[in-house]
Design a protein around this motif. Structure first.
Motif, PDB file in Angstrom:
ATOM      1  N   LYS A  53      12.416 -16.644   1.004  1.00 24.24           N
ATOM      2  CA  LYS A  53      13.004 -16.353  -0.066  1.00 24.24           C
ATOM      3  C   LYS A  53      13.357 -14.734   0.054  1.00 24.24           C
ATOM      4  CE  LYS A  53      13.448 -18.077  -3.123  1.00 24.24           C
ATOM      5  NZ  LYS A  53      12.880 -18.123  -4.628  1.00 24.24           N
ATOM      6  N   GLY A  54      13.443 -14.105   1.280  1.00 23.58           N
ATOM      7  CA  GLY A  54      13.801 -12.623   1.297  1.00 23.58           C
ATOM      8  C   GLY A  54      12.516 -11.817   0.863  1.00 23.58           C
ATOM      9  N   ASP A  55      13.118 -10.571   0.230  1.00 24.01           N
ATOM     10  CA  ASP A  55      12.176  -9.532   0.002  1.00 24.01           C
ATOM     11  C   ASP A  55      11.937  -9.468  -1.350  1.00 24.01           C
ATOM     12  OD1 ASP A  55      11.861  -8.732   2.693  1.00 24.01           O
ATOM     13  OD2 ASP A  55      13.678  -7.458   2.358  1.00 24.01           O
ATOM     14  N   GLY A  65       8.071   1.501   5.132  1.00 24.65           N
ATOM     15  CA  GLY A  65       8.346   0.332   4.552  1.00 24.65           C
ATOM     16  C   GLY A  65       8.591  -0.828   5.666  1.00 24.65           C
ATOM     17  N   LYS A  66       8.675  -2.039   5.260  1.00 24.19           N
ATOM     18  CA  LYS A  66       8.931  -3.197   6.539  1.00 24.19           C
ATOM     19  C   LYS A  66      10.047  -4.184   5.690  1.00 24.19           C
ATOM     20  CE  LYS A  66       5.369  -5.480   9.421  1.00 24.19           C
ATOM     21  NZ  LYS A  66       4.112  -5.845   9.494  1.00 24.19           N
ATOM     22  N   ARG A 125       5.859   2.171   1.268  1.00 20.15           N
ATOM     23  CA  ARG A 125       4.685   1.695   0.557  1.00 20.15           C
ATOM     24  C   ARG A 125       3.709   2.418   0.166  1.00 20.15           C
ATOM     25  NH1 ARG A 125       3.901  -3.466   4.187  1.00 20.15           N
ATOM     26  NH2 ARG A 125       4.381  -1.780   5.651  1.00 20.15           N
ATOM     27  N   VAL A 126       3.047   2.517  -1.231  1.00 23.46           N
ATOM     28  CA  VAL A 126       1.723   3.189  -1.348  1.00 23.46           C
ATOM     29  C   VAL A 126       0.714   2.005  -2.015  1.00 23.46           C
ATOM     30  CG1 VAL A 126       0.908   4.814  -2.912  1.00 23.46           C
ATOM     31  CG2 VAL A 126       3.232   4.961  -2.359  1.00 23.46           C
ATOM     32  N   GLY A 127      -0.283   1.915  -1.164  1.00 23.74           N
ATOM     33  CA  GLY A 127      -1.439   1.091  -1.491  1.00 23.74           C
ATOM     34  C   GLY A 127      -2.195   1.451  -2.606  1.00 23.74           C
ATOM     35  N   CYS A 128      -2.817   0.530  -3.412  1.00 25.32           N
ATOM     36  CA  CYS A 128      -3.387   0.747  -4.513  1.00 25.32           C
ATOM     37  C   CYS A 128      -4.801   0.328  -4.281  1.00 25.32           C
ATOM     38  CB  CYS A 128      -2.939  -0.196  -5.679  1.00 25.32           C
ATOM     39  SG  CYS A 128      -1.312   0.224  -6.068  1.00 25.32           S
ATOM     40  N   ILE A 129      -5.419  -0.232  -3.101  1.00 26.50           N
ATOM     41  CA  ILE A 129      -6.659  -0.681  -3.042  1.00 26.50           C
ATOM     42  C   ILE A 129      -7.522   0.311  -2.218  1.00 26.50           C
ATOM     43  CG2 ILE A 129      -5.745  -3.109  -3.233  1.00 26.50           C
ATOM     44  CD1 ILE A 129      -6.047  -3.241  -0.266  1.00 26.50           C
ATOM     45  N   SER A 159       4.341  -6.670   2.918  1.00 21.19           N
ATOM     46  CA  SER A 159       5.803  -6.052   2.913  1.00 21.19           C
ATOM     47  C   SER A 159       6.685  -5.664   1.878  1.00 21.19           C
ATOM     48  CB  SER A 159       6.386  -7.107   4.078  1.00 21.19           C
ATOM     49  OG  SER A 159       6.826  -8.281   3.308  1.00 21.19           O
ATOM     50  N   SER A 160       6.358  -6.543   0.790  1.00 21.00           N
ATOM     51  CA  SER A 160       7.097  -6.009  -0.384  1.00 21.00           C
ATOM     52  C   SER A 160       6.080  -5.638  -1.517  1.00 21.00           C
ATOM     53  CB  SER A 160       7.941  -7.248  -0.827  1.00 21.00           C
ATOM     54  OG  SER A 160       7.154  -8.248  -1.341  1.00 21.00           O
TER      55      SER A 160
END
Length: 400
Positions: free
Chosen positions: A127-129, A345-346, A354-358, A159-160
């Motif tokens: 399905k793409g990104d 980014g990927k 990207r910025v992680g929230c975990i 990745s998204s």
């Protein structure tokens, strides 16, 4: 949080131990002091004390899936998450089976690549990104190809940052008499995956994700009937889930040298997970982290890759600003200097990060992340973080 020496009720979570930066990634991630401290002792891998630890680990993970009938078991495996995905595919898909791989990012595509290495039949929905695979698409693919025996879904495609609709995928799969395998690497422990709500034969995740342990092992949670039927399927000695399970059932031990210190850290993390309130509370904290961070970043002009509907509480992808003075490598270093390691980014279509929230952080930390981003942009001479018009147009076109 109970038992966390680094928590301040007035200021949120204190900085990590030893002046470490926060890891705003999908794992490895920032861990609590008590998790790090648990690794300061050595353990004998064959000793009864460590066998007890392994049993506690397995029971603790099974408690998260709501298996009231006792139909499932947990099998930890040495290695990273990708090891466990390969182990699941190689063990539960018969050699004459065929997998429908659902991809909307790098990890679905990696699963398809794994199938090629295994030499087993598969087909792909890519399905793409920007968008998730939907239940009706899965149903149509299964109707068109009766030889498909299994469906593989990625729970959260990091990745998204998209959270895929696993429940509707499961319904479409079992309505047609097929079996679902789930890669819940970056979602398990924060996003519900209870077997009474979502049917699946097996799922995999990793120690260094939403349970907030450290890297070194992953785990398969599968129906006992599937574990029994998996005997002889595996292409690999080390990645044979049935053999690992059979050995643990018989002896309580891992077949090969276990990551003893990582297991000890994970048990500390599991205790903190329970003390926080389990999956609902962990997911709520991560969702708050996301909401605070996304709101602040948007006020700076940043734009998310995904619409709010598909944003996961795990990690968020942003378009890189169009401003001529914005250089991601410089932005990365400025953020790191301020105590935050973000993630490149990927994506293949547009420039992103990207910025992680975990991890061991809360909304107070995320506000500081936004402040650091604002200061970093100012140091670069970037007065707006608005993305290129072409990126927005591409998103609209592909999401249509």
């Amino acid at each position: 949080m109970a038992g966390d020496m680094s928590t301040s009720a007035s200021e949120g979570f204190e900085p990590p131990a030893l002046g470490e930066p926060y890891l705003l990634t999908p794992g490895p991630l920032t861990t609590a002091y008590s998790v790090k401290q648990a690794m300061l002792r050595d353990w004998g891998s064959w000793d009864a004390d460590f066998r007890t630890m392994t049993a506690d680990l397995r029971r603790g993970l099974l408690a998260l899936i709501g298996d009231a009938r006792g139909e499932y078991d947990c099998v930890p495996l040495q290695g990273s998450g990708s090891y466990c995905v390969e182990a699941m595919l190689g063990s539960f898909v018969p050699r004459d089976g065929k997998v429908l791989v659902l991809a909307n990012g790098a990890y679905g595509l990696r699963a398809a690549q794994t199938m090629k290495y295994l030499g087993r039949a598969h087909t792909l929905i890519d399905k793409g990104d920007y968008l998730p695979p939907r239940g009706d698409e899965v149903g149509a693919a299964l109707d068109a190809d009766p030889s498909i025996t299994h469906v593989l879904a990625i729970h959260c495609e990091t990745s998204s940052g998209i959270l895929n609709p696993v429940a509707e995928i499961s319904q479409a799969t079992y309505a047609r008499g097929r079996k679902l395998l789930v890669d819940s690497m970056s979602a398990f422990g924060a996003v519900p995956l209870e077997v009474g709500q979502i049917r699946y034969e097996a799922m995999v995740s990793s120690a260094n994700k939403c349970i907030e342990g450290v890297p070194g092992f992953g785990f398969v949670i599968a129906k006992k009937s599937e574990l029994e039927a998996a005997k002889g399927n595996s292409h690999s000695l080390a990645l044979d889930v049935h053999a690992q399970w059979a050995t643990m059932e018989k002896t309580g031990q891992w077949r090969f040298t276990p990551p003893t210190h990582v297991v000890a850290a994970f048990l500390a993390a599991l205790k903190m997970h329970a003390a926080e309130g389990g999956v609902p509370a962990r997911g709520a904290r991560y969702a708050k982290n996301r909401d605070v961070m996304v709101d602040g970043m948007r006020k700076l002009g940043f734009e998310t890759l995904l619409s709010d509907r598909w944003l996961s509480p795990i990690i968020v992808t942003f378009f890189c600003p169009a401003h001529e003075k914005f250089v991601f490598s410089r932005f990365y270093e400025l953020m790191k200097d301020k105590g935050f390691i973000i993630y490149p980014g990927k994506l293949t279509v547009v420039d992103s990060f990207r910025v992680g929230c975990i991890g061991r952080m809360d909304e107070h930390v995320m506000r500081r992340v936004v402040e650091a981003a604002a200061a970093s942009l100012a140091e670069m001479g970037v007065d707006t973080a608005a993305p290129p018009a072409s990126a927005i147009a591409e998103r609209a076109k592909l999401a249509a």
